[in-house]
Design a protein around this motif. Structure first.
Motif, PDB file in Angstrom:
ATOM      1  N   ALA A 511       0.825  -1.205   0.000  1.00 34.16           N
ATOM      2  CA  ALA A 511       0.000   0.000   0.000  1.00 34.16           C
ATOM      3  C   ALA A 511       0.864   1.263   0.000  1.00 34.16           C
ATOM      4  N   LEU A 512       1.961   1.252   0.743  1.00 35.83           N
ATOM      5  CA  LEU A 512       2.834   2.419   0.801  1.00 35.83           C
ATOM      6  C   LEU A 512       3.484   2.686  -0.556  1.00 35.83           C
ATOM      7  N   ALA A 513       3.757   1.624  -1.284  1.00 39.37           N
ATOM      8  CA  ALA A 513       4.373   1.795  -2.610  1.00 39.37           C
ATOM      9  C   ALA A 513       3.410   2.443  -3.593  1.00 39.37           C
ATOM     10  N   ALA A 514       2.108   2.318  -3.345  1.00 41.57           N
ATOM     11  CA  ALA A 514       1.113   2.792  -4.309  1.00 41.57           C
ATOM     12  C   ALA A 514       0.434   4.090  -3.888  1.00 41.57           C
ATOM     13  N   THR A 515       0.592   4.525  -2.636  1.00 38.77           N
ATOM     14  CA  THR A 515      -0.154   5.679  -2.158  1.00 38.77           C
ATOM     15  C   THR A 515       0.319   6.974  -2.812  1.00 38.77           C
ATOM     16  N   GLY A 516      -0.592   7.945  -2.871  1.00 36.55           N
ATOM     17  CA  GLY A 516      -0.238   9.246  -3.426  1.00 36.55           C
ATOM     18  C   GLY A 516       0.466  10.148  -2.440  1.00 36.55           C
ATOM     19  N   ALA A 517       0.487   9.763  -1.151  1.00 38.63           N
ATOM     20  CA  ALA A 517       1.185  10.552  -0.142  1.00 38.63           C
ATOM     21  C   ALA A 517       2.690  10.351  -0.265  1.00 38.63           C
ATOM     22  N   ALA A 518       3.448  11.293   0.298  1.00 38.87           N
ATOM     23  CA  ALA A 518       4.898  11.100   0.412  1.00 38.87           C
ATOM     24  C   ALA A 518       5.167  10.207   1.618  1.00 38.87           C
ATOM     25  N   VAL A 519       6.193   9.360   1.520  1.00 38.70           N
ATOM     26  CA  VAL A 519       6.473   8.380   2.573  1.00 38.70           C
ATOM     27  C   VAL A 519       7.957   8.407   2.925  1.00 38.70           C
ATOM     28  N   VAL A 520       8.243   8.495   4.221  1.00 34.91           N
ATOM     29  CA  VAL A 520       9.614   8.390   4.732  1.00 34.91           C
ATOM     30  C   VAL A 520       9.643   7.244   5.726  1.00 34.91           C
ATOM     31  N   LEU A 521      10.536   6.271   5.503  1.00 35.74           N
ATOM     32  CA  LEU A 521      10.704   5.122   6.392  1.00 35.74           C
ATOM     33  C   LEU A 521      12.065   5.198   7.073  1.00 35.74           C
ATOM     34  N   ALA A 522      12.079   4.972   8.381  1.00 37.19           N
ATOM     35  CA  ALA A 522      13.334   4.726   9.093  1.00 37.19           C
ATOM     36  C   ALA A 522      13.254   3.300   9.608  1.00 37.19           C
ATOM     37  N   THR A 523      14.158   2.429   9.153  1.00 37.58           N
ATOM     38  CA  THR A 523      14.005   1.021   9.502  1.00 37.58           C
ATOM     39  C   THR A 523      15.324   0.270   9.454  1.00 37.58           C
ATOM     40  N   HIS A 524      15.352  -0.814  10.287  1.00 33.61           N
ATOM     41  CA  HIS A 524      16.427  -1.804  10.215  1.00 33.61           C
ATOM     42  C   HIS A 524      15.909  -3.115   9.636  1.00 33.61           C
ATOM     43  N   ASP A 525      14.610  -3.188   9.389  1.00 36.40           N
ATOM     44  CA  ASP A 525      13.996  -4.429   8.937  1.00 36.40           C
ATOM     45  C   ASP A 525      14.591  -4.847   7.597  1.00 36.40           C
ATOM     46  N   ARG A 526      15.288  -5.994   7.601  1.00 34.34           N
ATOM     47  CA  ARG A 526      16.022  -6.398   6.402  1.00 34.34           C
ATOM     48  C   ARG A 526      15.099  -6.717   5.236  1.00 34.34           C
ATOM     49  N   GLN A 527      13.959  -7.355   5.520  1.00 34.86           N
ATOM     50  CA  GLN A 527      13.045  -7.672   4.438  1.00 34.86           C
ATOM     51  C   GLN A 527      12.389  -6.410   3.895  1.00 34.86           C
ATOM     52  N   LEU A 528      12.039  -5.479   4.773  1.00 35.51           N
ATOM     53  CA  LEU A 528      11.464  -4.219   4.309  1.00 35.51           C
ATOM     54  C   LEU A 528      12.476  -3.443   3.471  1.00 35.51           C
ATOM     55  N   LEU A 529      13.734  -3.481   3.859  1.00 36.91           N
ATOM     56  CA  LEU A 529      14.763  -2.823   3.058  1.00 36.91           C
ATOM     57  C   LEU A 529      14.871  -3.470   1.677  1.00 36.91           C
ATOM     58  N   ARG A 530      14.732  -4.797   1.629  1.00 38.75           N
ATOM     59  CA  ARG A 530      14.753  -5.471   0.320  1.00 38.75           C
ATOM     60  C   ARG A 530      13.528  -5.089  -0.503  1.00 38.75           C
ATOM     61  N   ASP A 531      12.372  -5.005   0.147  1.00 39.37           N
ATOM     62  CA  ASP A 531      11.133  -4.701  -0.568  1.00 39.37           C
ATOM     63  C   ASP A 531      11.095  -3.257  -1.060  1.00 39.37           C
ATOM     64  N   THR A 532      11.886  -2.375  -0.440  1.00 42.37           N
ATOM     65  CA  THR A 532      11.931  -0.975  -0.860  1.00 42.37           C
ATOM     66  C   THR A 532      13.286  -0.631  -1.480  1.00 42.37           C
ATOM     67  N   ALA A 533      13.905  -1.623  -2.102  1.00 41.23           N
ATOM     68  CA  ALA A 533      15.257  -1.441  -2.646  1.00 41.23           C
ATOM     69  C   ALA A 533      15.322  -0.355  -3.704  1.00 41.23           C
ATOM     70  N   THR A 534      14.212  -0.082  -4.386  1.00 44.16           N
ATOM     71  CA  THR A 534      14.214   0.938  -5.444  1.00 44.16           C
ATOM     72  C   THR A 534      13.973   2.342  -4.902  1.00 44.16           C
ATOM     73  N   TRP A 535      13.655   2.471  -3.611  1.00 47.00           N
ATOM     74  CA  TRP A 535      13.409   3.793  -3.037  1.00 47.00           C
ATOM     75  C   TRP A 535      14.733   4.511  -2.789  1.00 47.00           C
ATOM     76  N   PRO A 536      14.765   5.837  -2.883  1.00 51.64           N
ATOM     77  CA  PRO A 536      15.985   6.585  -2.539  1.00 51.64           C
ATOM     78  C   PRO A 536      16.372   6.337  -1.083  1.00 51.64           C
ATOM     79  N   ARG A 537      17.683   6.380  -0.808  1.00 55.19           N
ATOM     80  CA  ARG A 537      18.206   6.121   0.533  1.00 55.19           C
ATOM     81  C   ARG A 537      18.900   7.363   1.078  1.00 55.19           C
ATOM     82  N   LEU A 538      18.733   7.569   2.393  1.00 61.07           N
ATOM     83  CA  LEU A 538      19.525   8.556   3.127  1.00 61.07           C
ATOM     84  C   LEU A 538      20.191   7.807   4.262  1.00 61.07           C
ATOM     85  N   HIS A 539      21.496   7.594   4.156  1.00 56.69           N
ATOM     86  CA  HIS A 539      22.230   6.835   5.174  1.00 56.69           C
ATOM     87  C   HIS A 539      22.870   7.806   6.154  1.00 56.69           C
ATOM     88  N   LEU A 540      22.530   7.660   7.425  1.00 53.54           N
ATOM     89  CA  LEU A 540      23.068   8.540   8.467  1.00 53.54           C
ATOM     90  C   LEU A 540      24.281   7.908   9.132  1.00 53.54           C
TER      91      LEU A 540
END
Length: 540
Positions: A511-540
């Motif tokens: 749902a987050l991939a398809a929504t019209g809203a802007a989305v920012v994720l902060a996560t360590h979840d390895r599977q979620l990181l794989r599922d959002t691999a095409t999203w831009p990254r900001l590494h702190l």
């Protein structure tokens, strides 16, 4: 009834539960649970929030008695609950001593046996042999070193003089987890152990669990961890016959079996509903014929009228009996998550942060530009400032340097890592109050307002319970419902997979991939990181 058998040898570690049943508040929580864990077994326990996973661990640990059924354990036991109280003025060192109390007791027993042997007391040789075997079975002399290794790998505080009250929830949890990994227990019962871990901590936990020679029961929604370590999966989700299922073949075997089970359930339910609808239509048609169709045309003899009516009456009775005899014995499958429509003005800049810093929390200047439909994943180790950056973007934390500009009228929604302290108000009252405030302030139009159960996050029963009686996962679902019900233009999600079921996480990710809203994720979840691999990254 629970029986604890003290056998220190890890090779003999064993856990068995038979036909466990438990109800709370008149509602069944555990229904006919059977499981067996032997050395080398790593059993994953999964299910939707509120299905009794944490309750099952408490029963297996012996801290909660089932209404019926039995639990038998052999070997030493280490337990990691989801929540950990501070414990007054306790320090890090005192927590470590508490978690290693069994190790300390084994070493004291060995020292006493050694002294008895030196003093040549009667029976000292056998006592010394037993004490030595107990200490060697858990590598007791090496326990503190193992804890230190895990403290470092998990990014936990290792200053034993630090008061626990000064530490975050995540820091306290990591210290306790490091102790469990270092204590050498035969059996480990772990409830969501990946919460509060960064990439390095996740790798360390995975490695330690894979090499653990005893038994492991793991309650987790972390799909990557389950895929990496479990040998079997116990699924507590509802089934067509109401009993839990155990799937072999690791996580892959569970996914295949669960999908097939759900498809069979939905197919059987549709078939039974279709048949019942057909029988109801047949009855309705027969009743219509009885009221109108039996009357013959004018001029037809009385004999014809007299013989047709009883036949139609018999047909109606037969249809009624068929409908009454048809039993829908397959319950309706659980509802699925329904993401509300979230829109933002196309092309509009919703938020712009330029060179923001917070002393001690965001040490380097960071800039973020977010337009409608933008996606961003914020990554980095624990303590690097991910949560602080989201707080700056949300406006709940002022930067020491830099500026943040938000579009006038833009609704910003935040999902924090942890739920607020639960109240005694019922879940739907909390949700309705939040939506009411937004409508009253003009931030949300009445026409946009959704009911809590429309989102498919909490069933009606849970929605009408006090928040304090909901599971941690159900409280998290309520947080998500309040967030999405506000129809935000910008979503700021801090570790959104914490405590949420795997099925919901997969639905939410799509749902987050398809929504019209802007989305920012902060996560360590390895599977979620794989599922959002095409999203831009900001590494702190």
């Amino acid at each position: 009834m629970s029986t604890v058998i003290a056998l220190p040898a890890r090779a003999r570690a064993h856990l068995n539960a038979t036909d466990l049943h438990l109800s709370r508040g008149g509602q069944p929580v555990l229904t006919g649970v059977d499981l067996t864990v032997s050395p080398g077994d790593r059993l994953g326990v999964v299910g939707e929030n509120g299905r009794g996973k944490t309750t099952l661990l408490q029963v297996l640990a012996g801290t909660l008695a089932p209404d019926s059924g039995s639990v038998h354990r052999a070997g030493t036991l280490g337990v990691a609950d989801q929540e950990m109280p501070i414990g007054g003025d306790r320090t890090v060192g005192e927590l470590i001593d508490l978690e290693l109390a069994q190790v300390r007791a084994v070493l004291r027993a060995f020292e006493s046996a050694t002294l008895a042997l030196v003093e040549e007391r009667p029976g000292a040789e056998q006592a010394y042999a037993d004490a030595l075997a107990a200490a060697e079975s858990i590598s007791a002399w090496d326990a503190d070193r193992r804890v230190d290794i895990s403290l470092a790998a998990l990014g936990a505080v290792d200053d034993r003089t630090r008061p626990l009250a000064e530490l975050s929830v995540g820091q306290r949890y990591r210290i306790r987890l490091a102790c469990l990994l270092g204590a050498g227990h035969d059996l480990l019962l772990l409830d969501e152990p990946t919460n509060h871990l960064d990439a390095g901590g996740l790798d360390h936990l995975t490695a330690r669990l894979r090499e653990h020679q005893g038994g492991v029961v793991l309650v987790s929604h972390d799909r990557a961890l389950l895929a990496d370590i479990v040998t079997a999966v116990l699924d507590l989700d509802p089934t067509s016959d109401g009993r839990p299922r155990t799937y072999g073949g690791g996580y892959a075997g569970y996914r295949e079996g669960h999908r097939a089970e759900r498809e069979r359930w939905e197919s059987e339910y549709r078939d039974q509903q279709s048949e019942r609808q057909r029988l109801a239509q047949d009855l309705s048609a027969a009743q219509n014929r009885l009221s109108t169709g039996w009357r013959p045309e004018k001029g037809t003899g009385k004999h014809t009228r007299a013989t047709r009516a009883p036949a139609l009456v018999r047909a109606v009775h037969r249809r009624q009996e068929e409908l009454q005899a048809h039993v829908v014995d397959v319950p309706k499958p659980p509802s699925r998550f329904q993401m509300p429509r979230l829109d933002a003005p196309q092309g509009a800049t919703l938020l712009r942060a330029d060179e923001v810093m917070v002393h001690g929390r965001i040490p380097s200047p960071r800039s973020v530009l977010l337009r409608a439909g933008d996606r961003l994943v914020v990554t980095g180790p624990n303590g690097c400032g991910k949560s602080s950056l989201l707080a700056v973007l949300a406006g709940t934390l002022a930067p020491d340097t830099g500026t943040v500009q938000r579009k006038r009228g833009a609704r910003v929604g935040v999902l924090a890592q942890e739920s607020p302290p639960p109240s005694r108000r019922r879940a739907f009252e909390v949700y309705d109050a939040a939506m009411g405030r937004l409508v009253s302030s003009g931030e949300l139009d009445e026409a946009e307002r959704l009911g809590l159960t429309q989102l498919g996050l909490l069933p009606s029963g849970a929605a009408h319970r006090p928040v304090s009686e909901l599971s941690v996962g159900q409280q998290r679902r309520l947080d998500l419902a309040v967030l999405l019900g506000a129809r935000p233009h910008l979503l700021l999600l801090d570790e959104p997979t914490n405590h949420l079921s795997m099925a919901l996480v997969e639905e939410l990710t799509q749902a987050l991939a398809a929504t019209g809203a802007a989305v920012v994720l902060a996560t360590h979840d390895r599977q979620l990181l794989r599922d959002t691999a095409t999203w831009p990254r900001l590494h702190l």
